[in-house]
Design a protein around this motif. Structure first.
Motif, PDB file in Angstrom:
ATOM      1  N   LEU A 201      70.726  50.189  38.963  1.00  0.00           N
ATOM      2  CA  LEU A 201      69.652  49.193  38.905  1.00  0.00           C
ATOM      3  C   LEU A 201      69.911  48.044  39.883  1.00  0.00           C
ATOM      4  O   LEU A 201      69.033  47.622  40.628  1.00  0.00           O
ATOM      5  CB  LEU A 201      69.551  48.646  37.456  1.00  0.00           C
ATOM      6  CG  LEU A 201      68.458  47.608  37.234  1.00  0.00           C
ATOM      7  CD1 LEU A 201      67.075  48.263  37.263  1.00  0.00           C
ATOM      8  CD2 LEU A 201      68.656  46.896  35.890  1.00  0.00           C
ATOM      9  N   LEU A 202      71.157  47.614  39.889  1.00  0.00           N
ATOM     10  CA  LEU A 202      71.563  46.505  40.767  1.00  0.00           C
ATOM     11  C   LEU A 202      71.385  46.888  42.235  1.00  0.00           C
ATOM     12  O   LEU A 202      70.938  46.083  43.056  1.00  0.00           O
ATOM     13  CB  LEU A 202      73.037  46.171  40.483  1.00  0.00           C
ATOM     14  CG  LEU A 202      73.449  44.713  40.623  1.00  0.00           C
ATOM     15  CD1 LEU A 202      72.683  43.842  39.637  1.00  0.00           C
ATOM     16  CD2 LEU A 202      74.951  44.570  40.367  1.00  0.00           C
ATOM     17  N   SER A 203      71.706  48.123  42.540  1.00  0.00           N
ATOM     18  CA  SER A 203      71.628  48.596  43.929  1.00  0.00           C
ATOM     19  C   SER A 203      70.201  48.537  44.469  1.00  0.00           C
ATOM     20  O   SER A 203      69.993  48.403  45.674  1.00  0.00           O
ATOM     21  CB  SER A 203      72.134  50.024  44.044  1.00  0.00           C
ATOM     22  OG  SER A 203      73.508  50.046  43.795  1.00  0.00           O
ATOM     23  N   HIS A 204      69.234  48.658  43.547  1.00  0.00           N
ATOM     24  CA  HIS A 204      67.845  48.636  43.997  1.00  0.00           C
ATOM     25  C   HIS A 204      67.386  47.234  44.418  1.00  0.00           C
ATOM     26  O   HIS A 204      66.292  47.071  44.939  1.00  0.00           O
ATOM     27  CB  HIS A 204      66.914  49.215  42.924  1.00  0.00           C
ATOM     28  CG  HIS A 204      66.962  50.712  42.900  1.00  0.00           C
ATOM     29  ND1 HIS A 204      67.876  51.409  42.153  1.00  0.00           N
ATOM     30  CD2 HIS A 204      66.247  51.635  43.587  1.00  0.00           C
ATOM     31  CE1 HIS A 204      67.707  52.710  42.348  1.00  0.00           C
ATOM     32  NE2 HIS A 204      66.725  52.875  43.225  1.00  0.00           N
ATOM     33  N   PHE A 205      68.242  46.230  44.180  1.00  0.00           N
ATOM     34  CA  PHE A 205      67.928  44.880  44.675  1.00  0.00           C
ATOM     35  C   PHE A 205      68.586  44.607  46.030  1.00  0.00           C
ATOM     36  O   PHE A 205      68.465  43.527  46.574  1.00  0.00           O
ATOM     37  CB  PHE A 205      68.373  43.814  43.660  1.00  0.00           C
ATOM     38  CG  PHE A 205      67.537  43.804  42.426  1.00  0.00           C
ATOM     39  CD1 PHE A 205      66.295  43.181  42.425  1.00  0.00           C
ATOM     40  CD2 PHE A 205      67.967  44.441  41.267  1.00  0.00           C
ATOM     41  CE1 PHE A 205      65.505  43.186  41.292  1.00  0.00           C
ATOM     42  CE2 PHE A 205      67.188  44.457  40.131  1.00  0.00           C
ATOM     43  CZ  PHE A 205      65.942  43.823  40.138  1.00  0.00           C
TER      44      PHE A 205
END
Lengths: 257, 309
Positions: A201-205
């Motif tokens: 999820l974090l990587s998608h930011f």
């Protein structure tokens, strides 16, 4: 752009290219060496033992990311170092007293950054090919578009960094504390499926994730296809950054008091 | 067409820290003039020059270069100016020819024209032999000449030199003077700031003195020097003086037995002083002005202002 502006633009680009080749051991060689090491150590030695739920081997998987990492580092580094160097030595005044417009000045430096990105990408691709990455070109048009967009984006960021930097520490701060972590965490060395959900999820930011992912997909059709997302959003960011740069060159006290 | 190379009207510059560097300056320089801009450190000379070449933004006022308003057509105004800044501002790792030719390129000259023109100005300034050297290996004097070559490469009508002979030895300074005189004779308008006041006295036709952001004097050189009230001569005597002498209307200061200083109003003709000395049977082997006349005036004007402040 009239003839005088075109000549001024070509002069800046020529000067930048001469600089890139004059100090080739600092501008072109480091990425070739680091990429070779990454390919050998991670790709050949460790990578062969990693489970990868992709239809490509690990060496092929990391190659697009390594090429793009070289492009990001070099495009950014070229404009930030060259522009800050010109400010530091005050040779930027040669351009500021001339009749050229701020657009010509910015575009000249950006082209220098993009060209270094392209030169390094070519060299790194050759290294990848020779070390055995077996690099494919599934969507050459999109690969080229993404490579140029990414290169331009980071050249612009580098230009802004060079413009606002007051000393050499400011030039190193952004690459060390932002650029490198974002690039390494952008999925060069691993596939998203290998990460826990919160990390995914974090990587998608992370904007670099989309760039690497798109470039990888354009080359080898592996991983997530984010080409359209990158193709649409990057130009928007580019436009925003370009006008910020133009405003700062025109109005801020970074160049003229 | 304007008869002024430079027109500055009510020019003000207030820096971000609130310091008012220029307080409504008015200045005109006729086309073809050799104009000297003098003033102590921090007077506002460099700020004024920086505004003329767009390195500093003005707060208020109008600047016209050959009638072209810098706010209305900055590319045309900039094409008319060549600037030699006070400090070296080129990339020392670039080659001499490259530095000069690049500058021509920034002004819109094609690569071939730029190279030809760069070679020409490098020959003029005796740097042609060094054209393939990196700028860092040049001596201080050569670097100065390189900056002049770079300023001239696009053949500007108006050349601005900010202390071009600072730190340059006497011989080279004289060479540069001759070269500047030659450029002026060819029709280029020159604006010169310098700390060597004899340089301004020898080269300039008009001189402005600036102090604390204001022009305190701006006249042709002759009128400016006429503002001096007194002249002081230093005489080396042929024979030592045996006793103190006095001359009517002249203040005599005996430095040592063979050296005296005579101070008298500037309007008194020199022949009258000579007659007075002759009457007292004082013969001398050399005579010179105690100080450079312009220097004296410079100090007078700037110190006067100081006492008002």
């Amino acid at each position: 752009m009239d003839r005088g502006e075109r000549t001024a633009y070509v002069t800046i680009v020529r000067k930048e290219v001469v600089r890139i080749f004059r100090i080739w051991s600092q501008t072109l060689l480091p990425s070739v060496i680091t990429t070779s090491l990454y390919l050998l150590v991670f790709g050949k030695l460790i990578g062969s033992r990693l489970p990868l739920e992709q239809k490509v081997n690990y060496l092929q998987f990391i190659s697009p990311g390594l090429i793009l990492m070289a492009v990001i580092t070099n495009s950014y580094g070229n404009t930030s170092a060259s522009f800050f160097g010109a400010k530091f030595s005050r040779s930027i005044e040669e351009l500021l007293v001339s009749p050229m417009s701020s657009h010509t000045l910015i575009l000249g430096y950006l082209t220098g950054g993009v060209l270094r990105g392209v030169f390094v990408a070519t060299l790194v691709s050759l290294v990848t090919y020779f070390i055995g990455g077996n690099l494919e070109l599934r969507h050459p048009f999109w690969a080229l578009v993404i490579l140029l967009e990414v290169s331009l984006f980071f050249a612009l960021l580098g230009f802004l960094n060079g413009l606002l930097a007051k000393d050499f520490d400011d030039i190193n701060f952004i690459p060390t504390f932002f650029l490198t972590p974002l690039t390494y965490l952008g999925g060069i060395f691993y596939s998203m499926d290998m990460l826990p959900p919160w990390w995914q999820l974090l990587s998608h930011f992370n904007p670099v994730y989309y760039m690497i992912s798109s470039f990888r997909y354009a080359l080898i059709e592996a991983g997530e296809d984010t080409i359209m997302l990158t193709f649409i959003f990057l130009p928007l960011l580019l436009t925003l950054l370009y006008f910020a740069s133009y405003y700062l060159v025109q109005k801020s006290s970074a160049l003229r008091h | 067409m304007s008869s002024w190379a430079l027109e500055v009207r009510n020019l003000r510059k207030v820096y971000e820290n609130g310091r008012e560097a220029l307080k409504g300056i008015n200045l005109t320089i006729p086309i073809g003039d050799f104009f000297g801009l003098l003033g102590p450190n921090g007077a506002g000379k460099s700020t004024l020059i920086s505004i003329l070449v767009s390195l500093t933004r003005k707060t208020e006022g109008k600047v016209r270069i050959f009638g072209v308003d810098i706010d209305e057509d900055f590319p045309l105004a900039r094409k008319k100016i060549g600037i030699v800044p006070q400090e070296f501002n080129f990339n020392i790792f670039e080659k001499v020819l490259q530095i000069v030719a690049n500058q021509a390129g920034y002004y819109g000259l094609s690569y071939r024209q730029a190279k030809e023109r760069a070679e020409y100005v490098l020959q003029e300034l005796q740097l042609y032999e060094k054209r393939h050297e990196q700028a860092r290996v040049l001596s201080g004097g050569m670097k100065r000449r390189l900056m002049i070559a770079r300023a001239l490469v696009h053949d500007p009508a108006f050349l601005i030199l900010d202390e071009p002979t600072a730190g340059v030895d006497l011989e080279l300074r004289r060479q540069l003077w001759h070269y500047l005189e030659k450029l002026n004779a060819q029709g280029k308008t020159i604006l010169l700031t310098t700390h060597y006041l004899e340089e301004a006295e020898s080269l300039c036709r008009h001189i402005a003195i600036i102090r604390d952001g204001e022009v305190v004097a701006c006249k042709d050189k002759k009128s400016l020097l006429a503002m001096l009230d007194t002249t002081t001569l230093v005489l080396e005597l042929e024979r030592p003086l045996k006793r103190q002498i006095s001359l009517p209307g002249v203040s005599v200061n005996q430095i040592d037995a063979e050296t005296i200083e005579l101070t008298f109003p500037s309007r008194v003709p020199m022949s009258k002083i000579m007659k007075l000395l002759e009457r007292k049977q004082i013969s001398f082997c050399s005579v010179k002005n105690k100080t450079n006349r312009l220097e004296e005036l410079f100090l007078m004007l700037t110190q006067k202002e100081e006492s008002h402040g």
